[in-house]
Structure formats: structure tokens, C-alpha cells
Design an enzyme around this catalytic site. Structure first.
Site, PDB file in Angstrom:
ATOM      1  CG  ASP A  13       7.298  -6.065  -4.760  1.00  0.00           C
ATOM      2  OD1 ASP A  13       7.476  -6.763  -3.747  1.00  0.00           O
ATOM      3  OD2 ASP A  13       6.925  -4.869  -4.724  1.00  0.00           O
ATOM      4  CG  ASP A 107       8.381  -8.859   0.058  1.00  0.00           C
ATOM      5  OD1 ASP A 107       9.508  -8.368   0.256  1.00  0.00           O
ATOM      6  OD2 ASP A 107       7.328  -8.211   0.213  1.00  0.00           O
ATOM      7  CD  GLU A 108      11.663  -5.226  -2.758  1.00  0.00           C
ATOM      8  OE1 GLU A 108      11.572  -4.714  -3.901  1.00  0.00           O
ATOM      9  OE2 GLU A 108      11.552  -4.577  -1.707  1.00  0.00           O
TER      10      GLU A 108
END
Length: 382
Positions: A13, A107-108
Site C-alpha cells: 500500500d 496504489d495498492e
């Protein structure tokens, strides 16, 4: 996977991703409270730097509230083309370590590194190597959760934020879950958490103490999921080919609208944005849903399903307009409208989502894309 083999799952993350990209690219923003979004009266924060979070500023917070909490807050216009480009760099790094990558957003992602390409001996070492490569390549920090299943890995990635990592081993998994508040569990949103508290369930230990019969009585089809995660159990594999369920976009008006032509025009613009994504991704669906949020924050939806896919921009526009007309005329001001296409019959060639904010008409702000097929308290599906 062979019987008896313990999986090694990493949840990566990125730390305050959008805001961190802006601070990386503009040194004047470093160390200052930054919000990605628009400061307009109806604006919404898309992302906040850690300096802003110290004041209680967070994503999805109305901009007016954010400025009240942090008068020195600096708003930065989103640059989604840049965020997507950086995300591509990060995902290329993931591919250096494993083929089993399940992106969740820009983003993860989950990574199964049970058999990693670098032949590193542990998942802990692999997570450290990935985070080091990300920083060297992008100048950005990432946090990692490491465990033997996806549920625990995602929980673990929050433990040492920012720029840290945490591992939950098979020996500690079940006992660790018992110590956590249920609000942290995937699949337990605010509504379900409140319901659980009314039933005396505040921690993982409380949840584990409830029988499966009790959980089914109160939570229906989600009961088995809650019963399993209370014990640290989650057998979902990392799924690189997970298909997107829907694509949607919504807009918040600068003032509450009652004029039908203005409301219909807003719906048509959202339909155009969704169609642009459908064409780019090669993903087309059979169901169209229009979302309406009134000034009192009451939400209604109207849907229509076709026997075959919605095959043109004009069909999506016309259907969306017809659906919103089902609630018109209205004496109640409408604050927000959105359009979603679902029931896809083609696999997207990309997983890029519509931006939280996009090019705006004057007086409008765009908020997060939503998935009509997903509830706030998503259960076992991932």
C-alpha cells in the site's frame, strides 16, 4: 497449491500516494499539509498528506470541512495521468518478483510470493526488497503487510504506516485478530460495525464468540465470511485475472438543482465519461444504473438491464436520461448524479479506473467512481 504449503502473501500500500507524488514533484509542498482535490464549496478531498492527516483531514472529506480543520491546507489539482504513470512503474517492479499480482487500485495490490522470482528466502525479505526498489525507482515510500492470507496481509499493512512493514505469522494470526476492533476488518463498513456494536460485538474476540447460527440470523450471506475472519481464515487466492464488475462516474453540482434540463445534462456528461472508459477498456455491460443524491443526502437509484450489451454512446446517454426522468420533476434539490454500467460481457484490457476528479464543467466537482454492484459493507467477494 500443494496441500500443506503455507502461502506467502504481501499487501503493498503506497503511503498517501497522490499527495506524496505531488510533494515529490513540488519541493515547496514538502512538510506541509496538502490535499489533492478542489477547494470549491462542493469539493471533496481525494487524498491527504500525512501532515494534513494530523489535523483530521482525510480522503472523501468535504473540502469546506477540511479547510475548517486545517486553515493552512494547500489544495493541489489532481494529475491522474501522472498517478497512472507512476502506478505503472510500481506494478512493473511487482512483476520482477512474481506473476501473481492482484491490483486493487492505482496504489495498492496483493502479491503471492510463495514462489518468488528473486529466490528470496522469506516474504519479509521480499517485501523489504520490493519497497526498496519502489523508493529507488519512484522516490516514494510504501508500506507492506505480510501474512499467510489476503485478509491478514491487508490488515498488517496498516500496522507500521508510513514506510514500514508488519508480518502476521500462522502462529499468531487468530490471536492477533481477536485483539482488533471490528471496524478494521475488510467487509465491515460503518453500518455493519454499528450493527455489530449493538449486538455486543466490538472486537475480533467478540465476533469469534458468536456462533455461526447467530451470525447467519443477523448478517445473512456474510455470516460465513465473518465467522472465518474472526479466526484469521481466508482461503481466497491472489487473482491476477480478477474482472471488474462495473464502471461509474458521478458529479456533485455547485448548487442543489431542481431544473430537469440541468439535471439531465449532468447525467449525460457522466454517461459520456463512462462510455469513454468502456471504449478504452474494451468492456461493455448490459445494465445501466443512475444514482441520485438529494440535498438531504437521501440516495435513490434507478436501473435498467438489456438482453445484450449497451453498444453505443447514444444508447447509454438515452438510457441514463430516461432513468433520471423517472424521478423528475422534483421539488427536492438534487445534489449529485452518477451513472454506472455493470453486468460486463467483455474482459477489460486495462484496470484503470475513472479518476476521482476529472475535467470539470464550471461549478461542478467530481467524486469517486462507484460500483453499483458492490455494497458499502462488501462481503467475501474481492
Amino acid at each position: 497449491m500443494p496441500c500443506g504449503v503455507t502461502r506467502k502473501i504481501i499487501h503493498i500500500d503506497m503511503d498517501a500516494f497522490y499527495a506524496s507524488v505531488e510533494q515529490r514533484d513540488d519541493p515547496a509542498l514538502r512538510g506541509k499539509p496538502v490535499a489533492v482535490g478542489y477547494a470549491a464549496a462542493r469539493g471533496v478531498v481525494a487524498a491527504a498528506s500525512y501532515e494534513a492527516r494530523a489535523f483530521g483531514v482525510r480522503s472523501a472529506l468535504p473540502s469546506v470541512t477540511a479547510l475548517r480543520r486545517c486553515p493552512d491546507l494547500i489544495f493541489v489539482t489532481p494529475r491522474f495521468d501522472v498517478y497512472r504513470a507512476v502506478s505503472s512503474q510500481i506494478h512493473a517492479i511487482f512483476a520482477e518478483f512474481t506473476d501473481l499480482i492482484q491490483p486493487l487500485s492505482l496504489d495498492e495490490a496483493y502479491l503471492d510470493v510463495t514462489d518468488n522470482r528473486q529466490a528470496l528466502p522469506t516474504a519479509w525479505a521480499t517485501a523489504k526488497a520490493i519497497r526498496a526498489r519502489i523508493f529507488a525507482e519512484t522516490g516514494l515510500t510504501a508500506s507492506a503487510g505480510i501474512s499467510y492470507n489476503k485478509f491478514l496481509a491487508k490488515l498488517a499493512s496498516d500496522q507500521r504506516k508510513p514506510n514500514g512493514q508488519f508480518a502476521v505469522t500462522p502462529e499468531m494470526g487468530a490471536a492477533w485478530v481477536e485483539t482488533l476492533p471490528v471496524e478494521r476488518f475488510h467487509g465491515v463498513g460503518p453500518v455493519t460495525a454499528a450493527k455489530m456494536k449493538r449486538l455486543g460485538i466490538e472486537t475480533g474476540a467478540d465476533l469469534r464468540a458468536k456462533s455461526i447460527a447467530f451470525l447467519r440470523e443477523h448478517f445473512g450471506s456474510a455470516a460465513d465470511w465473518y465467522h472465518g475472519i474472526a479466526r484469521g481464515e481466508d482461503d481466497r487466492p491472489v487473482n491476477p485475472s480478477r474482472e471488474r464488475k462495473s464502471s461509474g462516474s458521478e458529479t456533485t453540482f455547485s448548487r442543489d438543482l431542481t431544473d430537469p434540463p440541468e439535471i439531465e445534462a449532468g447525467v449525460e456528461r457522466m454517461a459520456d465519461e463512462v462510455w469513454a472508459w468502456c471504449e478504452k477498456a474494451g468492456a461493455f455491460g448490459r445494465t445501466v444504473t443512475v444514482k441520485i443524491k438529494y440535498a438531504d443526502f437521501r440516495i435513490v437509484t434507478r436501473s435498467r438491464s438489456f438482453p445484450t450489451i449497451v453498444a453505443s454512446r447514444s444508447q447509454l446517454r438515452d438510457t441514463s436520461r430516461d432513468l433520471v426522468r423517472l424521478v423528475l420533476p422534483t421539488d427536492h434539490g438534487i445534489r449529485l448524479v452518477g451513472v454506472t454500467v455493470s453486468s460486463f460481457e467483455a474482459t477489460p484490457v486495462e484496470t484503470t479506473t475513472l479518476p476521482l476528479f476529472s475535467a470539470r464543467s464550471p461549478g461542478e466537482t467530481r467524486s469517486a467512481p462507484f460500483q453499483a454492484s458492490d455494497s458499502e459493507d462488501a462481503s467475501r467477494s474481492q
